[in-house]
Design a protein around this motif. Structure first.
Motif: not given
Length: 72
Positions: A48-70
């Motif tokens: 979430k911090k990396r997404f807020a800083k703009g280091e990753i895009s929304k698509e990368e955030f969603e993909e990583s989030k789904n991977l972490l939740n799985s």
């Protein structure tokens, strides 16, 4: 029998205020103390911090989030 004759009575009261202020300062004032243990960040918090800083895009955030939740 008088144990307290009034002399230095005010000084005794001042010391109580000094000790009380010191105790309040030590236990209730939030400070950033060096070498203090910090809470461990969870991977999702870091993401979430990396997404807020703009280091990753929304698509990368969603993909990583789904991977972490799985994994859970």
């Amino acid at each position: 029998m008088h144990f307290y004759d009034g002399s230095f009575g005010g000084m005794h009261l001042i010391w109580w205020f000094i000790w009380l202020a010191l105790i309040i300062w030590i236990f209730f004032i939030p400070t950033d103390i060096p070498y203090q243990r910090t809470k461990e960040e969870k991977p999702l918090d870091i993401l979430k911090k990396r997404f807020a800083k703009g280091e990753i895009s929304k698509e990368e955030f969603e993909e990583s989030k789904n991977l972490l939740n799985s994994d859970n």
